[in-house]
Design an enzyme around this catalytic site. Structure first.
Site, PDB file in Angstrom:
ATOM      1  N   ASP A  64       0.851  -1.195   0.000  1.00  0.00           N
ATOM      2  CA  ASP A  64       0.000   0.000   0.000  1.00  0.00           C
ATOM      3  C   ASP A  64       0.888   1.247   0.000  1.00  0.00           C
ATOM      4  OD1 ASP A  64      -1.770   2.041   0.416  1.00  0.00           O
ATOM      5  OD2 ASP A  64      -2.883   1.051   2.007  1.00  0.00           O
ATOM      6  N   GLU A 133       8.518  -4.025  -8.599  1.00  0.00           N
ATOM      7  CA  GLU A 133       9.325  -3.410  -7.548  1.00  0.00           C
ATOM      8  C   GLU A 133      10.554  -2.649  -8.051  1.00  0.00           C
ATOM      9  OE1 GLU A 133       7.264  -6.837  -5.365  1.00  0.00           O
ATOM     10  OE2 GLU A 133       7.981  -6.368  -7.365  1.00  0.00           O
TER      11      GLU A 133
END
Length: 254
Positions: A64, A133
């Protein structure tokens, strides 16, 4: 019991857990991890099958960033500890029950950990899978030990480096998805008709045996936790995350 980030229902010896954060694209926060651990503890004694589900558009879209940004903007010293998340994936992979991820929509980054840790992955034909990522200087550190175990080193390596989403069809060819169909609800029902016949004792013995044959997850844990802490405590990475939340600009955009 009432939960804030998940919906839980029991059907005989089957537990259905739906990730339910529609306001946040089904991303992972600390509360979701805590609530998941609570349910898995309840499941240990008598549940034989756990079905993980998300929303039609998002299964789980990773960490998040909004929550990370709020903490950074408030000047809080972020006490980031990935151990509970790694242990959650570990319980899904090695616990005394069969875990099924029933995937619709997009799965990204940390959300891939739920899938890689599951015993069986069933997908809707429109499902997509990605690891984003590295775009933010981060690493899928807690995901990779589980993903490598499932699809092999090179495919996990490729997913990490390219950050590109792959389709359900491609994911099936790679072994990330066990079966996919246009009617994935029917596919899930067919699997549950067979799996619900298995005894708790048989499942426990089988999972223990399989964990001994492939025991890479526990030795990988300290390496994964150290790498995760390093990238999520990097001030430059946190700035890039905050800028993305505020402006929608990716790190490479001026």
């Amino acid at each position: 019991m009432n939960y804030q980030t998940i919906k839980v229902r029991f059907q005989e010896s089957i537990c259905f857990i739906q990730l339910y954060r529609p306001e946040a694209n089904n991303t992972i926060n600390d509360l979701l991890i805590e609530e998941f651990h609570e349910v898995l503890a309840i499941c240990e004694e008598s549940i034989t099958v756990i079905v993980l589900e998300g929303l039609s558009e998002y299964f789980c879209f990773g960490a998040d960033f909004q929550e990370i940004h709020r903490e950074t903007a408030a000047g809080k010293q972020r006490e980031h500890s990935p151990e509970l998340l790694y242990d959650l994936f570990l319980k899904l992979a090695t616990g005394p029950y069969i875990t099924i991820s029933h995937v619709k929509g997009k799965t990204n980054a940390g959300g891939m950990g739920f899938i890689a840790a599951s015993d069986i992955v069933l997908a809707d034909q429109t499902a997509q899978f990605s690891l984003s990522e590295l775009l933010f200087g981060l690493l899928p550190a807690c995901v990779l030990p589980f993903l490598i175990r499932r699809v092999g080193f090179q495919k996990a390596h490729y997913l990490t480096l390219t950050t590109m989403p792959v389709s359900a069809q491609q994911a099936s060819l790679w072994g990330l998805v066990d079966a996919y169909d246009e009617q994935s609800d029917s596919l899930l029902r067919k699997h549950l008709l067979r799996l619900r016949r298995l005894s708790k004792t048989g499942i426990v013995r089988y999972k223990l045996y399989m964990n001994q044959l492939n025991n890479s997850l526990l030795p990988s844990k300290p390496i994964a936790l150290a790498a995760n802490k390093e990238v999520f405590n990097d001030s430059q990475n946190l700035k890039l995350i905050s800028r993305y939340v505020e402006t929608g600009k990716f790190p490479w955009e001026d």
